[in-house]
Design a protein around this motif. Structure first.
Motif, short mmCIF file in Angstrom:
data_model
loop_
_atom_site.label_atom_id
_atom_site.label_comp_id
_atom_site.label_asym_id
_atom_site.label_seq_id
_atom_site.Cartn_x
_atom_site.Cartn_y
_atom_site.Cartn_z
N ARG A 1 -43.96 40.76 13.44
CA ARG A 1 -42.56 40.60 13.07
C ARG A 1 -41.69 40.19 14.25
NH1 ARG A 1 -39.22 45.93 11.57
NH2 ARG A 1 -39.00 46.00 13.84
N GLN A 2 -41.86 40.88 15.37
CA GLN A 2 -40.91 40.76 16.47
C GLN A 2 -41.18 39.56 17.37
OE1 GLN A 2 -38.40 43.36 15.24
NE2 GLN A 2 -38.10 42.58 17.32
N ILE A 3 -42.44 39.18 17.56
CA ILE A 3 -42.70 38.05 18.46
C ILE A 3 -42.14 36.75 17.88
CG2 ILE A 3 -44.50 36.64 19.52
CD1 ILE A 3 -46.09 39.19 20.00
N PRO A 4 -42.44 36.39 16.62
CA PRO A 4 -41.78 35.19 16.07
C PRO A 4 -40.26 35.33 16.03
CG PRO A 4 -43.63 35.85 14.69
CD PRO A 4 -43.41 36.95 15.66
N TYR A 5 -39.79 36.54 15.71
CA TYR A 5 -38.35 36.78 15.67
C TYR A 5 -37.72 36.50 17.03
CZ TYR A 5 -34.09 39.65 15.84
OH TYR A 5 -32.81 40.10 16.03
N THR A 6 -38.32 37.04 18.08
CA THR A 6 -37.74 36.89 19.42
C THR A 6 -37.88 35.46 19.93
OG1 THR A 6 -38.17 39.21 19.90
CG2 THR A 6 -37.80 37.76 21.78
N MET A 7 -39.00 34.82 19.64
CA MET A 7 -39.16 33.42 20.03
C MET A 7 -38.07 32.57 19.39
SD MET A 7 -43.31 33.16 19.77
CE MET A 7 -43.44 31.43 20.21
N MET A 8 -37.83 32.80 18.10
CA MET A 8 -36.77 32.07 17.42
C MET A 8 -35.40 32.46 17.97
SD MET A 8 -35.91 29.84 15.15
CE MET A 8 -37.37 29.62 14.12
N LYS A 9 -35.22 33.75 18.25
CA LYS A 9 -33.92 34.25 18.72
C LYS A 9 -33.51 33.62 20.04
CE LYS A 9 -31.76 38.62 20.17
NZ LYS A 9 -31.90 40.09 20.17
N PHE A 10 -34.43 33.54 20.98
CA PHE A 10 -34.08 33.04 22.31
C PHE A 10 -34.11 31.52 22.36
CE2 PHE A 10 -34.87 37.42 23.26
CZ PHE A 10 -34.08 37.70 24.36
N ALA A 11 -35.15 30.90 21.80
CA ALA A 11 -35.25 29.44 21.88
C ALA A 11 -34.14 28.76 21.07
CB ALA A 11 -36.62 28.98 21.40
N SER A 12 -33.88 29.26 19.86
CA SER A 12 -32.83 28.64 19.05
C SER A 12 -31.46 28.90 19.66
CB SER A 12 -32.89 29.15 17.61
OG SER A 12 -32.67 30.55 17.56
N PHE A 13 -31.24 30.09 20.21
CA PHE A 13 -29.96 30.38 20.85
C PHE A 13 -29.70 29.44 22.02
CE2 PHE A 13 -27.70 32.42 24.36
CZ PHE A 13 -26.49 32.69 23.77
N GLU A 14 -30.69 29.31 22.90
CA GLU A 14 -30.52 28.43 24.06
C GLU A 14 -30.24 27.00 23.61
OE1 GLU A 14 -30.86 29.15 27.42
OE2 GLU A 14 -32.20 30.88 27.66
N ILE B 1 -25.89 32.19 14.43
CA ILE B 1 -26.67 31.14 13.79
C ILE B 1 -28.16 31.35 14.08
CG2 ILE B 1 -27.06 28.66 13.63
CD1 ILE B 1 -24.39 29.65 12.51
N ALA B 2 -28.50 31.71 15.30
CA ALA B 2 -29.90 31.97 15.65
C ALA B 2 -30.45 33.14 14.84
CB ALA B 2 -30.02 32.25 17.14
N GLY B 3 -29.61 34.15 14.58
CA GLY B 3 -30.06 35.31 13.82
C GLY B 3 -30.46 34.98 12.40
N ILE B 4 -29.82 33.99 11.79
CA ILE B 4 -30.18 33.57 10.44
C ILE B 4 -31.60 33.01 10.42
CG2 ILE B 4 -29.63 31.98 8.56
CD1 ILE B 4 -26.69 32.24 9.36
N PHE B 5 -31.92 32.18 11.41
CA PHE B 5 -33.29 31.66 11.52
C PHE B 5 -34.28 32.78 11.79
CE2 PHE B 5 -30.76 27.87 12.93
CZ PHE B 5 -31.11 27.04 11.88
N CYS B 6 -33.88 33.73 12.64
CA CYS B 6 -34.77 34.84 12.98
C CYS B 6 -35.16 35.64 11.75
CB CYS B 6 -34.09 35.78 13.98
SG CYS B 6 -33.79 35.07 15.59
N ALA B 7 -34.20 35.92 10.88
CA ALA B 7 -34.46 36.74 9.70
C ALA B 7 -35.49 36.08 8.80
CB ALA B 7 -33.15 36.97 8.94
N GLY B 8 -35.36 34.78 8.57
CA GLY B 8 -36.30 34.10 7.70
C GLY B 8 -37.70 34.06 8.26
N VAL B 9 -37.83 33.85 9.57
CA VAL B 9 -39.15 33.73 10.19
C VAL B 9 -39.89 35.07 10.20
CG1 VAL B 9 -40.30 33.34 12.40
CG2 VAL B 9 -38.61 31.71 11.59
N SER B 10 -39.19 36.15 10.45
CA SER B 10 -39.84 37.44 10.68
C SER B 10 -39.84 38.36 9.47
CB SER B 10 -39.14 38.15 11.84
OG SER B 10 -37.78 38.42 11.51
N HIS B 11 -39.26 37.95 8.35
CA HIS B 11 -39.09 38.89 7.24
C HIS B 11 -40.41 39.34 6.59
CE1 HIS B 11 -36.68 41.09 4.41
NE2 HIS B 11 -37.35 40.55 3.40
N PRO B 12 -41.39 38.47 6.37
CA PRO B 12 -42.64 38.98 5.79
C PRO B 12 -43.27 40.10 6.62
CG PRO B 12 -42.58 36.59 5.67
CD PRO B 12 -41.41 37.00 6.51
N ALA B 13 -43.29 39.95 7.93
CA ALA B 13 -43.84 41.00 8.78
C ALA B 13 -42.98 42.25 8.75
CB ALA B 13 -43.99 40.49 10.21
#
Length: 369
Positions: free
Chosen positions: A234-247, A280-292
């Motif tokens: 759950r958290q690794i895809p979430y964090t990858m999306m969180k930091f990369a999309s934010f930057e 905005i990055a958080g919206i992407f994070c939720a979708g990527v990590s929700h199944p986990a």
């Protein structure tokens, strides 16, 4: 008894004041005619004082933290802790409803009905169950996540070199955030196990103080880490999306949407950009990590359950969508607030905000023939 200026100053250690004030006092006590100048020996004396004296800085002088120094990483670690733990604790009611919707969708059918059921059965206190493991767990996770992200981002950039680091910056963000999250989840996992059970199993425990020893007694210390692999999922895809999309979002905002260069924008404005980019990055994070996230809730709530059991009971569609709207609201708000707070703490410490256009790669000098 009257004291002269020189006799009074002699009572103060000379290292407290600089050579500038010393030379000024000499000029005042022994003024020179306009036609005379200070002799070379006196200039040498004052220059020597200037080079060897210890001058106590004025309290108004801001402290300067060198980039990528131990103090820089320590500041980022503290900033991550303060930005992550309190924000997660603030949305505990949303988290309680979300976890119960994932575990018992027949009873907690929607966001509004979920709040209603909890208020009716457990009162207002029921909405804040698990606040202590949430605060401590996500504070530890945030400290590791942000501190190690800054470290790994610099580490991988140095390995790649300036030219390739600028060219493949997104890969640097992804690798740095993934590496940081592996460590951060080890710190979070025991608290997450207690939090989920306290929130979804009425009567299991009041909170962290009795819930943690209860799990250890019944399942051993490893029982606290049985959800680690799904947590990583759950958290690794979430964090990858969180930091990369934010930057990337912040870079594009300053490049295409904001007419003023970042270094000319005020600090409050830059912090506002960090909040918006984080949301905005958080919206992407939720979708990527929700199944986990559904898997973590299911496994921590069902003793002896496996991933296959979760898929069989919830179905692939349920894993991807159950509780997702509420999690989008929760994660978007959390991520925006965290980036805003994190950059505010960096600004308070005299550091630049995160993100923005990277410096251009160094120009290549053609080899001489």
């Amino acid at each position: 008894m009257a004291f002269s200026v020189d006799s009074r100053r002699s009572l103060i250690p000379t290292f407290v004041y600089s050579s500038t004030s010393l030379s000024a006092s000499l000029v005042q006590s022994d003024p020179l005619p306009a036609s005379r100048s200070i002799s070379p020996p006196l200039l040498s004396l004052t220059e020597k004082k200037k080079n060897t004296s210890f001058v106590i800085p004025s309290p108004s002088e801001p402290s300067k933290i060198a980039m990528y120094s131990p103090a820089y990483y320590a500041t980022c670690t503290v900033g991550g802790m303060l930005a992550t733990g309190p924000t997660h604790m603030a949305v505990t009611p949303l988290d309680v409803v979300k976890c119960n919707m994932q575990i018992d969708p027949a009873k907690y059918k929607s966001i509004s009905s979920g709040f209603g059921v909890l208020l009716k059965e457990q009162g207002a206190k029921g909405l804040f169950k698990g606040w202590a493991p949430t605060l401590l767990g996500y504070s530890a996770q945030g400290a590791c996540k942000y501190g190690f992200y800054e470290f790994f981002k610099k580490y991988y950039s140095d390995i790649a070199g300036p030219e390739y680091a600028a060219k493949y910056k997104t890969l640097i963000y992804l690798a740095g955030s993934a590496s940081a999250e592996v460590i951060a989840d080890v710190a979070l996992c025991p608290f997450e196990a207690v939090k989920v059970r306290v929130q979804t199993q009425p009567g299991f425990a009041r909170g962290l103080s009795d819930g943690l020893p209860k799990i250890v007694k019944s399942e051993g210390a490893l029982g606290l880490y049985k959800g680690l692999v799904p947590l990583w999922g759950r958290q690794i895809p979430y964090t990858m999306m969180k930091f990369a999309s934010f930057e990337t979002i912040v870079e594009y905002l300053y490049k295409y949407a904001i007419p003023t260069p970042k270094d000319q924008c005020s600090m409050p404005f830059q912090i506002g950009v960090s909040f918006f980019g984080g949301y905005i990055a958080g919206i992407f994070c939720a979708g990527v990590s929700h199944p986990a996230d559904n898997l973590v809730s299911f496994l921590n709530n069902s003793r002896g359950a496996t991933v296959g059991d979760a898929v069989k009971k919830m179905g692939l569609w349920g894993l991807c969508t159950r509780g997702l709207p509420l999690r989008i609201v929760m994660v978007g708000s959390l991520t925006g607030a965290q980036w805003g707070l994190y950059d505010a703490i960096k600004v308070f410490a005299g550091l630049p905000t995160t993100g923005g256009a990277p410096p251009p790669p160094p120009a290549t000098v053609p080899a001489e023939m």
